[in-house]
Motif scaffolding. Sequence first.
Motif, PDB file in Angstrom:
ATOM      1  N   VAL A 107       0.859  -1.186   0.000  1.00  0.00           N
ATOM      2  CA  VAL A 107       0.000   0.000   0.000  1.00  0.00           C
ATOM      3  C   VAL A 107       0.895   1.236   0.000  1.00  0.00           C
ATOM      4  O   VAL A 107       1.761   1.382   0.857  1.00  0.00           O
ATOM      5  N   VAL A 108       0.671   2.112  -0.974  1.00  0.00           N
ATOM      6  CA  VAL A 108       1.451   3.344  -1.104  1.00  0.00           C
ATOM      7  C   VAL A 108       0.483   4.520  -1.026  1.00  0.00           C
ATOM      8  O   VAL A 108      -0.398   4.661  -1.871  1.00  0.00           O
ATOM      9  N   ARG A 109       0.647   5.350  -0.015  1.00  0.00           N
ATOM     10  CA  ARG A 109      -0.167   6.568   0.106  1.00  0.00           C
ATOM     11  C   ARG A 109       0.612   7.706  -0.539  1.00  0.00           C
ATOM     12  O   ARG A 109       1.779   7.922  -0.245  1.00  0.00           O
ATOM     13  N   VAL A 110      -0.090   8.435  -1.410  1.00  0.00           N
ATOM     14  CA  VAL A 110       0.526   9.497  -2.204  1.00  0.00           C
ATOM     15  C   VAL A 110      -0.178  10.806  -1.882  1.00  0.00           C
ATOM     16  O   VAL A 110      -1.388  10.833  -1.641  1.00  0.00           O
ATOM     17  N   THR A 111       0.579  11.913  -1.903  1.00  0.00           N
ATOM     18  CA  THR A 111       0.025  13.209  -1.513  1.00  0.00           C
ATOM     19  C   THR A 111      -1.109  13.667  -2.420  1.00  0.00           C
ATOM     20  O   THR A 111      -2.083  14.234  -1.946  1.00  0.00           O
ATOM     21  N   ASP A 112      -1.035  13.441  -3.713  1.00  0.00           N
ATOM     22  CA  ASP A 112      -2.038  13.991  -4.624  1.00  0.00           C
ATOM     23  C   ASP A 112      -3.103  12.975  -5.042  1.00  0.00           C
ATOM     24  O   ASP A 112      -3.839  13.217  -5.983  1.00  0.00           O
ATOM     25  N   ARG A 113      -3.203  11.849  -4.352  1.00  0.00           N
ATOM     26  CA  ARG A 113      -4.227  10.846  -4.666  1.00  0.00           C
ATOM     27  C   ARG A 113      -5.141  10.672  -3.461  1.00  0.00           C
ATOM     28  O   ARG A 113      -4.675  10.476  -2.351  1.00  0.00           O
ATOM     29  N   PRO A 114      -6.458  10.713  -3.661  1.00  0.00           N
ATOM     30  CA  PRO A 114      -7.368  10.536  -2.524  1.00  0.00           C
ATOM     31  C   PRO A 114      -7.346   9.114  -1.963  1.00  0.00           C
ATOM     32  O   PRO A 114      -7.484   8.922  -0.768  1.00  0.00           O
ATOM     33  N   LYS A 115      -7.164   8.128  -2.833  1.00  0.00           N
ATOM     34  CA  LYS A 115      -7.114   6.735  -2.392  1.00  0.00           C
ATOM     35  C   LYS A 115      -5.682   6.230  -2.515  1.00  0.00           C
ATOM     36  O   LYS A 115      -4.959   6.623  -3.429  1.00  0.00           O
ATOM     37  N   PRO A 116      -5.265   5.345  -1.621  1.00  0.00           N
ATOM     38  CA  PRO A 116      -3.903   4.808  -1.738  1.00  0.00           C
ATOM     39  C   PRO A 116      -3.765   3.890  -2.944  1.00  0.00           C
ATOM     40  O   PRO A 116      -4.730   3.276  -3.400  1.00  0.00           O
ATOM     41  N   LEU A 117      -2.558   3.793  -3.449  1.00  0.00           N
ATOM     42  CA  LEU A 117      -2.229   2.890  -4.539  1.00  0.00           C
ATOM     43  C   LEU A 117      -1.922   1.531  -3.923  1.00  0.00           C
ATOM     44  O   LEU A 117      -1.003   1.409  -3.107  1.00  0.00           O
ATOM     45  N   THR A 118      -2.706   0.520  -4.250  1.00  0.00           N
ATOM     46  CA  THR A 118      -2.493  -0.822  -3.713  1.00  0.00           C
ATOM     47  C   THR A 118      -2.250  -1.782  -4.866  1.00  0.00           C
ATOM     48  O   THR A 118      -2.892  -1.689  -5.909  1.00  0.00           O
ATOM     49  N   PHE A 119      -1.315  -2.703  -4.654  1.00  0.00           N
ATOM     50  CA  PHE A 119      -1.033  -3.727  -5.647  1.00  0.00           C
ATOM     51  C   PHE A 119      -0.465  -4.943  -4.941  1.00  0.00           C
ATOM     52  O   PHE A 119      -0.037  -4.874  -3.793  1.00  0.00           O
ATOM     53  N   HIS A 120      -0.479  -6.089  -5.634  1.00  0.00           N
ATOM     54  CA  HIS A 120      -0.095  -7.373  -5.056  1.00  0.00           C
ATOM     55  C   HIS A 120       1.031  -7.990  -5.882  1.00  0.00           C
ATOM     56  O   HIS A 120       0.757  -8.762  -6.797  1.00  0.00           O
ATOM     57  N   PRO A 121       2.289  -7.692  -5.563  1.00  0.00           N
ATOM     58  CA  PRO A 121       3.397  -8.332  -6.284  1.00  0.00           C
ATOM     59  C   PRO A 121       3.471  -9.823  -5.966  1.00  0.00           C
ATOM     60  O   PRO A 121       2.973 -10.273  -4.930  1.00  0.00           O
TER      61      PRO A 121
END
Length: 149
Positions: A107-121
Amino acid sequence: MSAPTPGTHGSTGLDRNHQVALRVADGWASFDKEALFVERDGERVRVAFDNVTELSYRDTDYFLVVLSVVLVGFGLWFVPESPFSLLFSVAGLASLYRLYRHRGEVVVRVTDRPKPLTFHPTDGGAFYDALGAEMDGELLSDRTTFFGD
């Protein structure tokens, strides 16, 4: 202008050693010295390390696994009393499936995104540790595997 393709060298500076496939969606995740790249289902996202506010890793929650197994057992135990107790078993099986599918989530929380970026490597723990080391983070994890090795 589209994001660069992982594995190419030159002005992009991407290193193919950091590219991993995703389990849940078709695509890949990669990073270089300045940014994280994620491609899911044809959509490419580039996140500069300067914009990352939080990086976290969600592993399997074994408490919920045990709770789901107990729910399945509860439903099966009370079938002679009421056939509707099978609904508990179905809910427990659905919970187990969801827990299995979403294990190893980055889970990556980014300053300019309302929702976090989630991915499953495919190997979420190793990717998370390598990404944290590249971002000059502190010790991110001292995880050990549950079943040895």
